[in-house]
Design a protein around this motif. Sequence first.
Motif, PDB file in Angstrom:
ATOM      1  N   ARG A  97       6.053   4.465  -1.289  1.00 20.34           N
ATOM      2  CA  ARG A  97       6.378   5.749  -0.664  1.00 20.34           C
ATOM      3  C   ARG A  97       6.113   6.916  -1.614  1.00 20.34           C
ATOM      4  NH1 ARG A  97      11.826   3.724   2.499  1.00 20.34           N
ATOM      5  NH2 ARG A  97      10.688   2.653   4.167  1.00 20.34           N
ATOM      6  N   PHE A  98       6.398   6.720  -2.892  1.00 22.62           N
ATOM      7  CA  PHE A  98       6.144   7.741  -3.912  1.00 22.62           C
ATOM      8  C   PHE A  98       4.653   8.055  -3.992  1.00 22.62           C
ATOM      9  CE2 PHE A  98       4.916   8.853  -8.222  1.00 22.62           C
ATOM     10  CZ  PHE A  98       5.815   9.847  -8.564  1.00 22.62           C
ATOM     11  N   LEU A  99       3.821   7.018  -4.098  1.00 23.04           N
ATOM     12  CA  LEU A  99       2.376   7.220  -4.195  1.00 23.04           C
ATOM     13  C   LEU A  99       1.838   7.919  -2.949  1.00 23.04           C
ATOM     14  CD1 LEU A  99       1.216   3.820  -5.782  1.00 23.04           C
ATOM     15  CD2 LEU A  99       1.440   6.033  -6.931  1.00 23.04           C
ATOM     16  N   LEU A 100       2.299   7.487  -1.780  1.00 22.37           N
ATOM     17  CA  LEU A 100       1.844   8.096  -0.531  1.00 22.37           C
ATOM     18  C   LEU A 100       2.301   9.552  -0.416  1.00 22.37           C
ATOM     19  CD1 LEU A 100       2.432   5.113   1.918  1.00 22.37           C
ATOM     20  CD2 LEU A 100       0.228   5.963   1.062  1.00 22.37           C
ATOM     21  N   LYS A 101       3.555   9.804  -0.748  1.00 19.13           N
ATOM     22  CA  LYS A 101       4.100  11.170  -0.663  1.00 19.13           C
ATOM     23  C   LYS A 101       3.334  12.142  -1.554  1.00 19.13           C
ATOM     24  CE  LYS A 101       8.192  13.900  -1.807  1.00 19.13           C
ATOM     25  NZ  LYS A 101       9.495  13.882  -2.459  1.00 19.13           N
ATOM     26  N   HIS A 102       3.023  11.711  -2.766  1.00 17.85           N
ATOM     27  CA  HIS A 102       2.363  12.578  -3.735  1.00 17.85           C
ATOM     28  C   HIS A 102       0.837  12.471  -3.685  1.00 17.85           C
ATOM     29  CE1 HIS A 102       6.116  13.885  -5.511  1.00 17.85           C
ATOM     30  NE2 HIS A 102       6.516  12.628  -5.518  1.00 17.85           N
ATOM     31  N   LYS A 103       0.326  11.650  -2.762  1.00 20.02           N
ATOM     32  CA  LYS A 103      -1.120  11.457  -2.589  1.00 20.02           C
ATOM     33  C   LYS A 103      -1.781  11.050  -3.907  1.00 20.02           C
ATOM     34  CE  LYS A 103      -1.223  14.463   1.329  1.00 20.02           C
ATOM     35  NZ  LYS A 103      -1.478  15.708   1.928  1.00 20.02           N
ATOM     36  N   LEU A 104      -1.190  10.024  -4.533  1.00 18.57           N
ATOM     37  CA  LEU A 104      -1.679   9.519  -5.811  1.00 18.57           C
ATOM     38  C   LEU A 104      -2.236   8.111  -5.631  1.00 18.57           C
ATOM     39  CD1 LEU A 104       1.364  10.549  -8.043  1.00 18.57           C
ATOM     40  CD2 LEU A 104      -0.867  11.678  -7.931  1.00 18.57           C
ATOM     41  N   SER A 105      -3.273   7.792  -6.378  1.00 15.36           N
ATOM     42  CA  SER A 105      -3.792   6.422  -6.363  1.00 15.36           C
ATOM     43  C   SER A 105      -3.118   5.577  -7.441  1.00 15.36           C
ATOM     44  CB  SER A 105      -5.304   6.418  -6.560  1.00 15.36           C
ATOM     45  OG  SER A 105      -5.637   6.992  -7.806  1.00 15.36           O
ATOM     46  N   ASN A 106      -2.482   6.231  -8.398  1.00 14.93           N
ATOM     47  CA  ASN A 106      -1.746   5.532  -9.447  1.00 14.93           C
ATOM     48  C   ASN A 106      -0.804   6.516 -10.122  1.00 14.93           C
ATOM     49  OD1 ASN A 106      -3.303   6.957 -11.450  1.00 14.93           O
ATOM     50  ND2 ASN A 106      -4.946   5.513 -11.075  1.00 14.93           N
ATOM     51  N   ALA A 107       0.107   5.971 -10.900  1.00 17.51           N
ATOM     52  CA  ALA A 107       1.070   6.837 -11.588  1.00 17.51           C
ATOM     53  C   ALA A 107       1.597   6.126 -12.837  1.00 17.51           C
ATOM     54  CB  ALA A 107       2.242   7.179 -10.663  1.00 17.51           C
ATOM     55  N   PRO A 108       1.954   6.902 -13.845  1.00 22.93           N
ATOM     56  CA  PRO A 108       2.585   6.309 -15.018  1.00 22.93           C
ATOM     57  C   PRO A 108       4.002   5.826 -14.666  1.00 22.93           C
ATOM     58  CG  PRO A 108       1.867   8.570 -15.456  1.00 22.93           C
ATOM     59  CD  PRO A 108       1.727   8.334 -13.996  1.00 22.93           C
ATOM     60  N   VAL A 109       4.401   4.762 -15.310  1.00 28.27           N
ATOM     61  CA  VAL A 109       5.775   4.286 -15.213  1.00 28.27           C
ATOM     62  C   VAL A 109       6.435   4.708 -16.519  1.00 28.27           C
ATOM     63  CG1 VAL A 109       7.292   2.285 -14.961  1.00 28.27           C
ATOM     64  CG2 VAL A 109       5.054   2.316 -13.801  1.00 28.27           C
ATOM     65  N   ALA A 110       7.514   5.477 -16.398  1.00 30.32           N
ATOM     66  CA  ALA A 110       8.126   6.040 -17.603  1.00 30.32           C
ATOM     67  C   ALA A 110       9.635   6.010 -17.527  1.00 30.32           C
ATOM     68  CB  ALA A 110       7.644   7.474 -17.802  1.00 30.32           C
TER      69      ALA A 110
END
Length: 168
Positions: free
Chosen positions: A32-45
């Motif tokens: 849901r986070f990736l879809l909401k922000h229209k990201l194909s990937n994201a850092p895990v922090a």
Amino acid sequence: MNDPKQSPHAKNFMTHYVEVVTPDMTLTEVIRFLLKHKLSNAPVAEIKHDKKFLLGFISEGDCLKAVSNELFFGNPSPPQSAKTIMTAHPICIAPETELFSIVSIFTSHNVHHLPVVENGELLGIVSRSDILKEMETYYSQIVHTSDHERQLRDTSQIMNLRFNIDRG
């Protein structure tokens, strides 16, 4: 960048504000986070004292694999989270990493984003489009400089990055 012969560094063109996934987010929350922000990937922090410390990277592909395995094979135990499906120890660069070194990493390792990290802290991110834009700007600047001369560079430092990569 004042000297047109000096290529820029990651700190000059990285994206400073980065949306991050936390390690305890569930698979559904990550999707849901990736879809909401229209990201194909994201850092895990991990976030400590308003600082983001990089643990890994998570992609749409990681999520697709995890959710399809869960749907096909059944629910895993323990449940999937960002920490269990992320790619740990992603390739990282420092804020002082020079443009051509970054290009070399992108082309050699087929990555789409590079986290910019210093002492474990996530400072920003560089994407392929950031690099392409910066290369075009740098190229235009050099080509339009009246004293431009075609010179060979010392590539030994850049070539070494193919084998010596800071993994944060």
